[in-house]
Scaffold this active site. Structure first.
Site, PDB file in Angstrom:
ATOM      1  N   LYS A  52       0.867  -1.173   0.000  1.00 46.04           N
ATOM      2  CA  LYS A  52       0.000   0.000   0.000  1.00 46.04           C
ATOM      3  C   LYS A  52       0.902   1.220   0.000  1.00 46.04           C
ATOM      4  CE  LYS A  52      -2.108   2.846   3.523  1.00 46.04           C
ATOM      5  NZ  LYS A  52      -2.595   2.963   4.916  1.00 46.04           N
ATOM      6  N   TRP A  81      -9.353  -0.110   2.063  1.00 41.43           N
ATOM      7  CA  TRP A  81     -10.402   0.502   2.878  1.00 41.43           C
ATOM      8  C   TRP A  81      -9.876   1.629   3.773  1.00 41.43           C
ATOM      9  CZ3 TRP A  81      -9.704  -4.989   3.214  1.00 41.43           C
ATOM     10  CH2 TRP A  81     -10.501  -5.700   2.308  1.00 41.43           C
ATOM     11  N   HIS A  82      -8.889   2.369   3.278  1.00 48.77           N
ATOM     12  CA  HIS A  82      -8.330   3.474   4.059  1.00 48.77           C
ATOM     13  C   HIS A  82      -8.666   4.826   3.438  1.00 48.77           C
ATOM     14  CE1 HIS A  82      -5.032   0.559   5.764  1.00 48.77           C
ATOM     15  NE2 HIS A  82      -6.245   0.311   6.221  1.00 48.77           N
ATOM     16  N   TYR A  83      -9.794   4.915   2.765  1.00 49.70           N
ATOM     17  CA  TYR A  83     -10.151   6.165   2.097  1.00 49.70           C
ATOM     18  C   TYR A  83     -10.413   7.259   3.139  1.00 49.70           C
ATOM     19  CZ  TYR A  83     -14.804   4.147   2.929  1.00 49.70           C
ATOM     20  OH  TYR A  83     -15.910   3.567   3.490  1.00 49.70           O
ATOM     21  N   HIS A  84     -10.151   8.493   2.736  1.00 52.76           N
ATOM     22  CA  HIS A  84     -10.228   9.619   3.666  1.00 52.76           C
ATOM     23  C   HIS A  84     -10.374  10.916   2.876  1.00 52.76           C
ATOM     24  CE1 HIS A  84      -6.037   8.780   2.594  1.00 52.76           C
ATOM     25  NE2 HIS A  84      -5.780  10.066   2.753  1.00 52.76           N
TER      26      HIS A  84
END
Length: 519
Positions: free
Chosen positions: A353, A453-456
């Site tokens: 990532k 799933w680390h969207y921000h």
């Protein structure tokens, strides 16, 4: 933050659009990872969404949020991150410990994870830092929110700190908009919310009179900018196009949306491997994080074949480029994998990532229904530096696979090009790409991009909220969640999201006490 305020007899109403995490084995058990994400029913704790980039993703609708759905890795933000955003370092550390006392554990490291760890060190991702919650360059064992029995602990467990007499928690309570006072005031003032219960009945909840009372939005990177827009705070032309009365023209709401791209390589193993989620991480100097997951069916039930983090059932389909990940393609992949022998799933994935990312996108409303997903674009790899970090991360993965430390878990005949283009003659055909074995790593990154799933973003500090997380231009309203991040903290953000709740709870409490003492 509700937990801290309750200590001083403040009254808190907590509205959660989903249900409880307790009693749901798909949330509780490590071995069931993937099951909640593959549940597409209206009552699922996970709500699937597809970005305009074509990458399939998920948002939580459960008390405890994403901590109920993720792979469990727990790691703090870097010291430099804390300094850059202007947080108080002492209170940050105190707040991390506050969280860790309830939900964080040291994971047991078995053979596959040990081989990845040693392969990282052998590949030069140094120094080896052992077990630590801290985010520091090199290779380390991180924390986990799964205890030694493989049971998940979530942010909902932090309610144990609360005084039950001071909090009301309403589940299946979907907030539709924030109410503002706009007449006879110099700027809009949040005064309550409209929400609907599980039966669809509409309710209004108002703040008690007094300047210390406020609405705090913690709906996540999709939900918080969406809620502001539905309430009339956002780009005026966009709001008018949806017949929403403009309370405040705020063009930055929904901007700077980011999702850290993940790319993974499946490594078939000649020997059985343990079931594991993320436990070890290599934090490189060039901005890629290398992690791994393993085990038959990749941490899914063997009878159901959920395939854990890399299942077409949850949308993680890297066998086709993003725009081609149609429902038909997902179904075809599920059927193909179901027909394979169990031995085909012996092995695991090593993933990378990228930090940041630098590439950004935006979010817009599709409808005025808060239960509908907004439209979101992340623009994966739009910036060349993001793409180069992916390539560099894949090179580290290659070094791990070819390392002496990892030799037990690889077939000698499978080189990296072969792994990138696994064919029907290989042990399993999970990541077939192109017939051309000279496929570039750049193209591999673009074709196989998935989410971790680390969207921000969407309500960033300095653009939408100030340093105290107060929405700029209105009163009595804050946003405190991952939507405020300018880039994702550490290797995995959940520790920092939970920490931020306690951190801001203390800050808000001190602010209120100071006002009371000054009167």
């Amino acid at each position: 933050m509700a937990f801290v305020l309750l200590k001083k007899n403040y009254s808190v109403l907590l509205l959660e659009r989903g249900g409880p995490p307790y009693g749901n084995p798909n949330i509780t058990y490590l071995a069931a990872f993937g099951s909640a994400l593959s549940d597409l029913s209206p009552s699922s704790p996970s709500q699937r969404f597809i970005s305009e980039d074509g990458v399939i993703n998920a948002r939580a609708r459960v008390l405890g949020g994403g901590s109920c759905l993720n792979a469990g890795f727990y790691s703090r933000a870097a010291t430099e991150y804390v300094s850059t955003v202007g947080w108080d370092g002492g209170l940050v550390n105190e707040s991390y410990v506050w969280v860790e006392n309830k939900v964080a554990f040291q994971p047991p490291i078995r053979e596959w994870q040990s081989a990845v760890r040693d392969g990282l060190v052998e590949s030069g991702v140094l120094p080896y830092n052992g077990f630590t919650y801290d985010h520091i360059n090199g290779t380390k064992i991180g924390g986990t929110i799964f205890d030694t029995a493989g049971h998940r602990h979530t942010a909902a467990d932090l309610l144990e700190y609360a005084n039950p007499s001071g909090i009301t928690v309403l589940l299946h309570a979907s907030v539709h908009r924030i109410l503002f006072k706009t007449r006879e005031v110099s700027r809009p003032i949040a005064r309550g919310v409209i929400f609907r219960d599980a039966l669809g009945k509409k309710h209004k909840a108002y703040l008690r009179r007094g300047e210390k009372n406020e609405v705090i939005v913690s709906a996540g990177a999709l939900g918080s900018p969406q809620m502001l827009m539905l309430s009339g705070v956002g780009p005026s032309e966009h709001l008018k196009a949806h017949n929403i009365t403009v309370v405040l023209d705020q063009p930055n709401v929904g901007q700077q949306m980011m999702d850290n791209p993940m790319n993974a390589i499946f490594v078939p193993s000649p020997v059985p491997v343990e079931v594991s989620l993320i436990q070890v991480v290599g934090i490189t100097h060039f901005g890629s994080y290398v992690e791994a997951a393993s085990g038959e069916n990749f941490a899914g039930y063997s009878s159901d074949r959920d395939y854990g983090m890399f299942s077409p059932k949850i949308g993680q389909l890297s066998t086709v480029p993003p725009k081609q990940r149609t429902p038909e393609a997902l179904e075809k992949a599920i059927n193909s994998m179901s027909a394979l022998d169990d031995a085909a799933f012996r092995g695991g994935f090593i993933l990378e990532k990228i930090m940041g990312p630098i590439s950004t996108g935006h979010l817009e409303l599709r409808t005025r229904n808060p239960n509908d997903n907004p439209s979101v674009t992340f623009n994966y790899f739009k910036q060349p530096e993001d793409l180069q970090r992916c390539v560099n991360g894949l090179k580290v993965i290659e070094n791990i696979i070819e390392s002496k430390s990892f030799s037990r878990f690889r077939y000698d005949s499978l080189s990296l090009p072969a792994l990138l283009n696994l064919t029907a003659s290989a042990p399993v055909n999970l990541l077939p790409k192109h017939a051309n074995l000279s496929l570039s790593l750049e193209q591999f990154c673009k074709d196989t991009v998935m989410t971790i799933w680390h969207y921000h973003g969407g309500c960033q500090v300095g653009n939408v909220v100030d340093q105290d997380y107060k929405v700029i231009g209105v009163d009595n309203l804050r946003v405190i969640d991952g939507s405020t991040f300018n880039y994702s903290p550490g290797t995995n953000p959940q520790a920092t999201v939970m920490m931020l709740g306690r951190y801001m709870g203390v800050r808000i409490l001190n602010e209120r006490l100071a006002k009371e003492e000054s009167k």
